[in-house]
Each structure stands twice: as structure tokens, then as C-alpha cells.
Enzyme design. Structure first.
Site, PDB file in Angstrom:
ATOM      1  N   ALA A 188       0.851  -1.205   0.000  1.00 27.77           N
ATOM      2  CA  ALA A 188       0.000   0.000   0.000  1.00 27.77           C
ATOM      3  C   ALA A 188       0.878   1.244   0.000  1.00 27.77           C
ATOM      4  O   ALA A 188       1.879   1.313   0.723  1.00 27.77           O
ATOM      5  CB  ALA A 188      -0.905   0.001   1.228  1.00 27.77           C
TER       6      ALA A 188
ATOM      7  N   ARG B  16       0.583   5.830  -0.951  1.00 27.94           N
ATOM      8  CA  ARG B  16      -0.357   6.932  -1.135  1.00 27.94           C
ATOM      9  C   ARG B  16      -0.657   7.125  -2.609  1.00 27.94           C
ATOM     10  O   ARG B  16      -1.775   7.374  -3.000  1.00 27.94           O
ATOM     11  CB  ARG B  16       0.255   8.212  -0.570  1.00 27.94           C
ATOM     12  CG  ARG B  16      -0.415   8.702   0.663  1.00 27.94           C
ATOM     13  CD  ARG B  16       0.233   9.957   1.164  1.00 27.94           C
ATOM     14  NE  ARG B  16       1.680   9.940   1.064  1.00 27.94           N
ATOM     15  CZ  ARG B  16       2.506  10.457   1.945  1.00 27.94           C
ATOM     16  NH1 ARG B  16       2.032  11.028   3.013  1.00 27.94           N
ATOM     17  NH2 ARG B  16       3.807  10.413   1.791  1.00 27.94           N
TER      18      ARG B  16
ATOM     19  N   ARG C 255       7.158   7.354  -9.351  1.00 26.35           N
ATOM     20  CA  ARG C 255       8.300   6.558  -9.818  1.00 26.35           C
ATOM     21  C   ARG C 255       9.090   6.097  -8.602  1.00 26.35           C
ATOM     22  O   ARG C 255       9.386   6.885  -7.715  1.00 26.35           O
ATOM     23  CB  ARG C 255       9.184   7.385 -10.749  1.00 26.35           C
ATOM     24  CG  ARG C 255       8.494   7.713 -12.059  1.00 26.35           C
ATOM     25  CD  ARG C 255       9.375   8.632 -12.869  1.00 26.35           C
ATOM     26  NE  ARG C 255      10.477   7.904 -13.487  1.00 26.35           N
ATOM     27  CZ  ARG C 255      10.378   7.303 -14.654  1.00 26.35           C
ATOM     28  NH1 ARG C 255       9.269   7.360 -15.341  1.00 26.35           N
ATOM     29  NH2 ARG C 255      11.401   6.656 -15.163  1.00 26.35           N
TER      30      ARG C 255
ATOM     31  N   LYS D 141       8.175   4.421  15.803  1.00 26.62           N
ATOM     32  CA  LYS D 141       8.374   4.709  17.237  1.00 26.62           C
ATOM     33  C   LYS D 141       7.356   5.702  17.769  1.00 26.62           C
ATOM     34  O   LYS D 141       6.949   5.621  18.927  1.00 26.62           O
ATOM     35  CB  LYS D 141       9.797   5.205  17.515  1.00 26.62           C
ATOM     36  CG  LYS D 141      10.260   6.340  16.631  1.00 26.62           C
ATOM     37  CD  LYS D 141      10.972   5.830  15.408  1.00 26.62           C
ATOM     38  CE  LYS D 141      11.202   6.919  14.405  1.00 26.62           C
ATOM     39  NZ  LYS D 141      12.261   6.633  13.462  1.00 26.62           N
TER      40      LYS D 141
ATOM     41  N   VAL E  63      13.821   1.557  17.256  1.00 28.52           N
ATOM     42  CA  VAL E  63      14.902   2.175  18.039  1.00 28.52           C
ATOM     43  C   VAL E  63      16.257   1.693  17.523  1.00 28.52           C
ATOM     44  O   VAL E  63      16.500   0.486  17.431  1.00 28.52           O
ATOM     45  CB  VAL E  63      14.787   1.811  19.545  1.00 28.52           C
ATOM     46  CG1 VAL E  63      15.866   2.536  20.345  1.00 28.52           C
ATOM     47  CG2 VAL E  63      13.405   2.148  20.092  1.00 28.52           C
TER      48      VAL E  63
ATOM     49  N   LYS F  21      11.870   7.180  21.145  1.00 28.86           N
ATOM     50  CA  LYS F  21      12.714   5.981  21.297  1.00 28.86           C
ATOM     51  C   LYS F  21      13.051   5.740  22.765  1.00 28.86           C
ATOM     52  O   LYS F  21      13.058   4.600  23.239  1.00 28.86           O
ATOM     53  CB  LYS F  21      13.984   6.143  20.463  1.00 28.86           C
ATOM     54  CG  LYS F  21      13.693   6.103  18.957  1.00 28.86           C
ATOM     55  CD  LYS F  21      14.855   6.623  18.151  1.00 28.86           C
ATOM     56  CE  LYS F  21      14.591   6.492  16.655  1.00 28.86           C
ATOM     57  NZ  LYS F  21      15.553   7.251  15.843  1.00 28.86           N
TER      58      LYS F  21
HETATM   59  P1  NAP Z   1       8.877   7.648   3.854  1.00 28.76           P
HETATM   60  O1  NAP Z   1      10.117   7.503   3.043  1.00 28.76           O
HETATM   61  O2  NAP Z   1       8.262   8.976   3.968  1.00 28.76           O
HETATM   62  O3  NAP Z   1       7.812   6.609   3.278  1.00 28.76           O
HETATM   63  C1  NAP Z   1       6.484   6.573   3.709  1.00 28.76           C
HETATM   64  C2  NAP Z   1       5.716   5.615   2.807  1.00 28.76           C
HETATM   65  O4  NAP Z   1       4.426   5.428   3.331  1.00 28.76           O
HETATM   66  C3  NAP Z   1       5.546   6.140   1.368  1.00 28.76           C
HETATM   67  O5  NAP Z   1       5.734   5.091   0.464  1.00 28.76           O
HETATM   68  C4  NAP Z   1       4.098   6.621   1.335  1.00 28.76           C
HETATM   69  O6  NAP Z   1       3.486   6.484   0.057  1.00 28.76           O
HETATM   70  C5  NAP Z   1       3.456   5.630   2.300  1.00 28.76           C
HETATM   71  N1  NAP Z   1       2.237   6.144   2.916  1.00 28.76           N
HETATM   72  C6  NAP Z   1       2.068   7.256   3.671  1.00 28.76           C
HETATM   73  N2  NAP Z   1       0.798   7.379   4.076  1.00 28.76           N
HETATM   74  C7  NAP Z   1       0.139   6.300   3.560  1.00 28.76           C
HETATM   75  C8  NAP Z   1      -1.201   5.861   3.614  1.00 28.76           C
HETATM   76  N3  NAP Z   1      -2.135   6.528   4.266  1.00 28.76           N
HETATM   77  N4  NAP Z   1      -1.527   4.714   2.983  1.00 28.76           N
HETATM   78  C9  NAP Z   1      -0.583   4.007   2.309  1.00 28.76           C
HETATM   79  N5  NAP Z   1       0.705   4.378   2.220  1.00 28.76           N
HETATM   80  C10 NAP Z   1       1.053   5.510   2.834  1.00 28.76           C
HETATM   81  O7  NAP Z   1       9.141   7.150   5.355  1.00 28.76           O
HETATM   82  P2  NAP Z   1      10.287   6.180   5.873  1.00 28.76           P
HETATM   83  O8  NAP Z   1      11.528   6.974   6.092  1.00 28.76           O
HETATM   84  O9  NAP Z   1      10.342   4.953   5.061  1.00 28.76           O
HETATM   85  O10 NAP Z   1       9.740   5.854   7.347  1.00 28.76           O
HETATM   86  C11 NAP Z   1       8.638   5.007   7.554  1.00 28.76           C
HETATM   87  C12 NAP Z   1       8.506   4.680   9.043  1.00 28.76           C
HETATM   88  O11 NAP Z   1       9.695   4.068   9.508  1.00 28.76           O
HETATM   89  C13 NAP Z   1       8.300   5.898   9.943  1.00 28.76           C
HETATM   90  O12 NAP Z   1       7.483   5.522  11.019  1.00 28.76           O
HETATM   91  C14 NAP Z   1       9.694   6.207  10.445  1.00 28.76           C
HETATM   92  O13 NAP Z   1       9.694   6.871  11.673  1.00 28.76           O
HETATM   93  C15 NAP Z   1      10.240   4.802  10.600  1.00 28.76           C
HETATM   94  N6  NAP Z   1      11.699   4.706  10.546  1.00 28.76           N
HETATM   95  C16 NAP Z   1      12.377   5.290   9.538  1.00 28.76           C
HETATM   96  C17 NAP Z   1      13.766   5.162   9.492  1.00 28.76           C
HETATM   97  C18 NAP Z   1      14.587   5.797   8.416  1.00 28.76           C
HETATM   98  O14 NAP Z   1      15.828   5.729   8.507  1.00 28.76           O
HETATM   99  N7  NAP Z   1      13.985   6.397   7.402  1.00 28.76           N
HETATM  100  C19 NAP Z   1      14.410   4.421  10.500  1.00 28.76           C
HETATM  101  C20 NAP Z   1      13.657   3.823  11.514  1.00 28.76           C
HETATM  102  C21 NAP Z   1      12.287   3.960  11.518  1.00 28.76           C
HETATM  103  P3  NAP Z   1       4.003   7.283  -1.236  1.00 28.76           P
HETATM  104  O15 NAP Z   1       5.354   6.704  -1.546  1.00 28.76           O
HETATM  105  O16 NAP Z   1       3.020   7.022  -2.297  1.00 28.76           O
HETATM  106  O17 NAP Z   1       4.083   8.715  -0.815  1.00 28.76           O
HETATM  107  N1  HSE Z   2      14.831   9.985  11.784  1.00 27.11           N
HETATM  108  C1  HSE Z   2      15.371   8.898  12.519  1.00 27.11           C
HETATM  109  C2  HSE Z   2      16.819   9.188  12.845  1.00 27.11           C
HETATM  110  C3  HSE Z   2      15.270   7.629  11.730  1.00 27.11           C
HETATM  111  O1  HSE Z   2      17.402  10.100  12.244  1.00 27.11           O
HETATM  112  O2  HSE Z   2      17.379   8.528  13.717  1.00 27.11           O
HETATM  113  C4  HSE Z   2      15.689   6.398  12.495  1.00 27.11           C
HETATM  114  O3  HSE Z   2      14.785   6.115  13.523  1.00 27.11           O
END
Ligand code: NAP
Ligand code: HSE
Length: 438
Positions: free
Chosen positions: A45, A47, A52, A107, A134, A207
Site C-alpha cells: 500500500a 499513497r 516513480r 516509534k 529504536v 525511542k
Molecule cells: P517515507 O520515506 O516517507 O515513506 C512513507 C511511505 O508510506 C511512502 O511510500 C508513502 O506512500 C506511504 N504512505 C504514507 N501514508 C500512507 C497511507 N495513508 N496509505 C498508504 N501508504 C502511505 O518514510 P520512511 O523513512 O520509510 O519511514 C517510515 C517509518 O519508519 C516511519 O514511522 C519512520 O519513523 C520509521 N523509521 C524510519 C527510518 C529511516 O531511517 N527512514 C528508521 C527507523 C524507523 P508514497 O510513496 O506514495 O508517498
Molecule cells: N529519523 C530517525 C533518525 C530515523 O534520524 O534517527 C531512524 O529512527
């Protein structure tokens, strides 16, 4: 291998979701051997399906309605990597109510709504795994729940936000600009969708709430935590810290003091020779002290696609193995079978004791330093060092004071008084010093 595949629904295909897909594709055979059955992503799923993605994925896998995943009876595991809290909570509760196991990296969701989500998972007897929430790729939650389970946790010091550590390292080592470095952290996929969560300390606080919940078997109301971010730090502060033999890191700190728990997130001056001071860039490290094991530290990449997805896939494997074994909820999410998990009693920040770094921005006039030191003295704060740049009289200059151990309540009262002096031109910056940090 003859077993039917374990079917997974992925909600979110951004930095983390794409990484999860890549690992499951590239290590399909290896993981099947390790689990005893293949894992297959049945739906993803997002948005916007038309976006791309820079990766080859059969278009038929995508849906713009995550409820399709909830309704699919073949999907046993839902992986929530979309972020946010309201919709993520709705999804999480609906998933476990539908009897599906949940893996999440979110988190914020767990820190704010963990009680409800964990309660629902317990009632439904499904697994809920969140290692990636975390420390990115570092298996700190498993370590606390299982590896350190024999111990009472005395203290935790964590660099748990990769974005902030990246910014502070670049500023300290290369004199990099704050905003430009934050932009790079965003491009590298480290930052939250709203990077204010990173730089204002809230991501680290979420965290910390999870770490404290597992370490002490309590629920942590996030609004009871003391949280301060890194926005006010300047290159001058990082430079000054070095001059005094310290580095500045955004730390999440927990210490247990009988029934009360210290739990706080703030920029912290730590000895330059400590192990945490050597943690650079996007890396995270969590130092844990247990009453029998002593001190230990886990270190690794704290954010970014590969490391975070590695932790998510680790959780998928745990759930898949449980499915094959016909068990679930064998290790409770907070590592505690207690019926009633109490709210943590968090110590107020005013009762903290320690040395402080104070940066005053004052007009360079005769007698200013004397006024500052006299107010500090009247509040029982004694000074260990003073540093002031050479400046022309009448200009605003930073005056830095390092104190001996003092009570935060006193320091705040003194700073409030000093800030009311007519010569003071900016709110004083206060940084806590942890001299015994590992
Ligand atoms: P991201 O790059 O912004 O990706 C979010 C994804 O969720 C996108 O593919 C978006 O779709 C989709 N989305 C958002 N709302 C939606 C909805 N209502 N229905 C279906 N799909 C939806 O975020 P991310 O960095 O991967 O992070 C995701 C989660 O992991 C967050 O909770 C973040 O705190 C956690 N996290 C991230 C990291 C990191 O290093 N980035 C590390 C640890 C934890 P579209 O692509 O179509 O916009
Ligand atoms: N935004 C978070 C960070 C992603 O910079 O640590 C990992 O949880």
C-alpha cells in the site's frame, strides 16, 4: 522447500519499505532456508501508485487502499512502514483485531499509543514486533528483552537519532552549516517526514520512551519526559566543548533511582575520550548498565534504508518462525507478563544534579562577568572554568562558564535572573554535562 509461503502485506514503500522489499527479494532463498518457508510480499500500500519508485516491482502489487491488505485473508503479517500516528494507529488496531501479526518501525506510534496497541495485540494473541523503531539496524530491543533479561537496568545512555548525530558530527568535524547538513540528512533518507521531530528531540524521546518501557517494565507518558533538541547549538559551542575536553551529543538518558526513573533527552557534553563521543555520522550507540552484567554497548547504523530494513526483516523472520511453530506472543512486547504495567514515575528535571555549560550572550562591558558570577554564587553554583573570546568593548560576545556540580533548579533560577540583566542580549544556553558517560 514445500511449505506454503508466509504472505506479507507492506504498508509504505518509502525509504524503509523499499529496503524491506529489496532484502526479501535478494535474500529470498537464504531467508526461506533460515525460516523454513518462503516469505512473499502479496500487496504493497502506498499513497500514490503512479510515483516513480526507482526499483522494479510488479505494478499489480500496489494498492492505494491499505484496507485491501487488512481484508486479504491470505496475508498473515502486516508491515507498517508508512509513519505518522493517527492512521498508523487505526491500521495497527485493525490489523491485530483481524488476527494479523504486526511488524512496525514506527516509534511515534508506539510511544504515544503503545498501551492501546500492545493491549490489543495481547487480547488477540498476535505478535507485535518493532525492533526497527529504536536504533535502526541495532538489535537493542531484543538485547534488552532477552540478552539483558537477568539484570536490573541501572542506566542507559543512547545516541538514538541518526539525523542529529550526523548534523553534530559534520558541524564539529567540518564546521558544516546546520541547515545544509539537515538537508543532506533528508536526502539520505535519515530524517523523519517532518524533520522537526529529529532536531527538536522528539524522535529520540519516542525511542527513549520505548527503551524505558522495556528496561523498567513501565509505561512512559511521553509528555512527562524532559526533551530538548539541538536547534540552539552553534559551531562555537561545539568548539568550546572541545576546548574543555568534551564533545556534544544529543543523548537519550535513563537512570533508575529506586522507584523513580530519570528519563531525558537533551544535548549533552560528554568526555571526548568516552566511547559515545567517538560515535560519528548516522551511527547510533546505546550503552546499557545492568546490575550483574556491568556495562555493555551496542553500536551500528541508526537510520537509512538498508539498516532499518534489516531490523524490519529480522522481525518478519521472528513472526514467520512463530507462525510455522504455531505459537505467538511468546515474548511479550515489553518483556513483561505483568497484568498491570504501571506508569513510570519520572523524576522532574529540576532535581537533576551535575555540572553545567552556560553560554551567556552579553554586551562586553566592564563588570558583566562579575555580575554573572555573583548571581551564580548566590544560587550556590560554583564555577570551574570561564572562557571568553577577545572582543571590542560594547559588542555582544559569548561568555562561557563551566560549573561544578549544581542542582538544576538552582541553575535555572540563576539563569532566569541573569537573563533579565540589561546587558544580556540572548537567552542563555544551558548544556548538561555527563562526566561519567561511557
Ligand atoms: P517515507 O520515506 O516517507 O515513506 C512513507 C511511505 O508510506 C511512502 O511510500 C508513502 O506512500 C506511504 N504512505 C504514507 N501514508 C500512507 C497511507 N495513508 N496509505 C498508504 N501508504 C502511505 O518514510 P520512511 O523513512 O520509510 O519511514 C517510515 C517509518 O519508519 C516511519 O514511522 C519512520 O519513523 C520509521 N523509521 C524510519 C527510518 C529511516 O531511517 N527512514 C528508521 C527507523 C524507523 P508514497 O510513496 O506514495 O508517498
Ligand atoms: N529519523 C530517525 C533518525 C530515523 O534520524 O534517527 C531512524 O529512527
Amino acid at each position: 522447500m514445500k511449505r506454503v509461503p508466509i504472505k506479507v502485506g507492506l504498508v509504505g514503500f518509502g525509504t524503509v519499505g523499499r529496503g524491506v522489499y529489496e532484502i526479501l527479494e535478494r535474500h529470498r532463498a537464504l531467508l526461506a532456508q533460515r525460516i523454513g518457508a518462503p516469505v512473499e510480499i502479496k500487496k504493497i500500500a502506498v499513497r500514490d501508485k503512479s510515483k516513480r519508485r526507482g526499483i522494479k516491482v510488479p505494478t499489480g502489487l500496489f494498492t492505494e487502499d491499505y484496507r485491501e491488505i487488512l481484508r486479504d485473508p491470505e496475508i498473515q503479517v502486516i508491515v507498517e512502514v508508512m509513519g505518522g500516528t493517527q492512521e498508523a494507529k487505526t491500521l495497527a488496531l485493525a490489523a491485530v483485531k483481524a488476527g494479523k501479526h504486526l511488524v512496525t518501525a514506527n516509534k511515534a506510534l508506539l510511544a504515544l499509543h503503545g498501551r492501546e496497541v500492545f493491549g490489543a495485540a495481547k487480547a488477540a494473541q498476535v505478535d507485535i514486533c518493532f525492533e526497527a523503531a529504536v536504533g535502526g539496524g541495532i538489535p537493542i530491543l531484543r538485547a534488552l528483552r532477552e540478552g539483558f533479561v537477568a539484570n536490573r537496568i541501572l542506566s542507559l545512555f543512547g545516541i538514538v537519532n541518526g539525523t542529529c548525530n550526523f548534523i553534530l558530527s559534520e558541524m564539529s568535524e567540518k564546521g558544516a552549516d546546520f541547515q545544509a547538513t539537515l538537508k543532506r540528512a533528508q536526502e539520505l533518507g535519515y530524517a523523519e517526514a517532518d524533520p522537526g521531530f529529529d532536531i527538536d528531540g522528539w524522535d529520540a524521546a519516542h525511542k527513549l520512551a520505548i527503551l524505558v518501557s522495556i528496561a523498567y517494565g513501565v509505561h512512559v507518558p511521553v509528555d512527562k519526559l524532559f526533551v530538548e533538541g539541538i536547534r540552539r547549538l552553534s559551531a562555537f559551542d561545539l568548539e568550546c566543548a572541545k576546548r574543555f575536553g568534551f564533545e556534544i551529543k544529543l543523548l537519550a538518558i535513563a537512570k533508575s533511582q529506586g522507584a523513580k526513573i530519570q528519563a531525558r533527552v537533551h544535548p549533552t557534553m560528554i568526555p571526548a575520550a568516552s566511547m559515545l563521543a567517538a560515535v560519528r555520522g548516522v551511527h547510533n550507540a546505546i550503552s546499557v548498565e545492568g546490575d550483574f552484567v556491568g556495562e555493555g554497548m551496542l553500536y551500528g547504523a541508526g537510520a537509512g534504508s538498508g539498516p532499518t530494513a534489516s531490523a524490519v526483516v529480522g522481525d518478519i523472520v521472528e513472526v514467520a518462525r512463530n507462525i510455522i511453530a504455531g505459537i505467538a506472543y511468546t515474548v511479550p512486547p515489553l518483556g513483561l507478563y505483568a497484568d498491570k504495567v504501571r506508569d513510570a514515575a519520572i523524576e522532574p528535571i529540576g532535581s537533576l544534579k551535575g555540572p553545567y555549560y552556560l553560554r551567556f550572550q552579553a554586551l562586553d562591558r566592564p563588570g558583566v562577568l562579575a555580575k554573572i558570577t555573583s548571581i551564580l554564587g548566590r544560587h550556590r553554583i560554583s564555577i570551574s572554568s570561564v572562557y571568553q573570546n577577545l572582543a571590542e568593548e560594547g559588542r555582544v560576545v559569548p561568555i562561557v562558564v563551566l560549573t561544578h556540580e549544581a542542582l538544576e533548579r538552582d541553575v535555572r533560577a540563576a539563569v532566569a535572573k541573569i537573563d533579565r540583566l540589561e546587558v544580556m542580549k540572548e537567552k542563555t544556553l544551558l548544556i548538561r554535562v555527563e562526566e561519567n558517560c561511557r
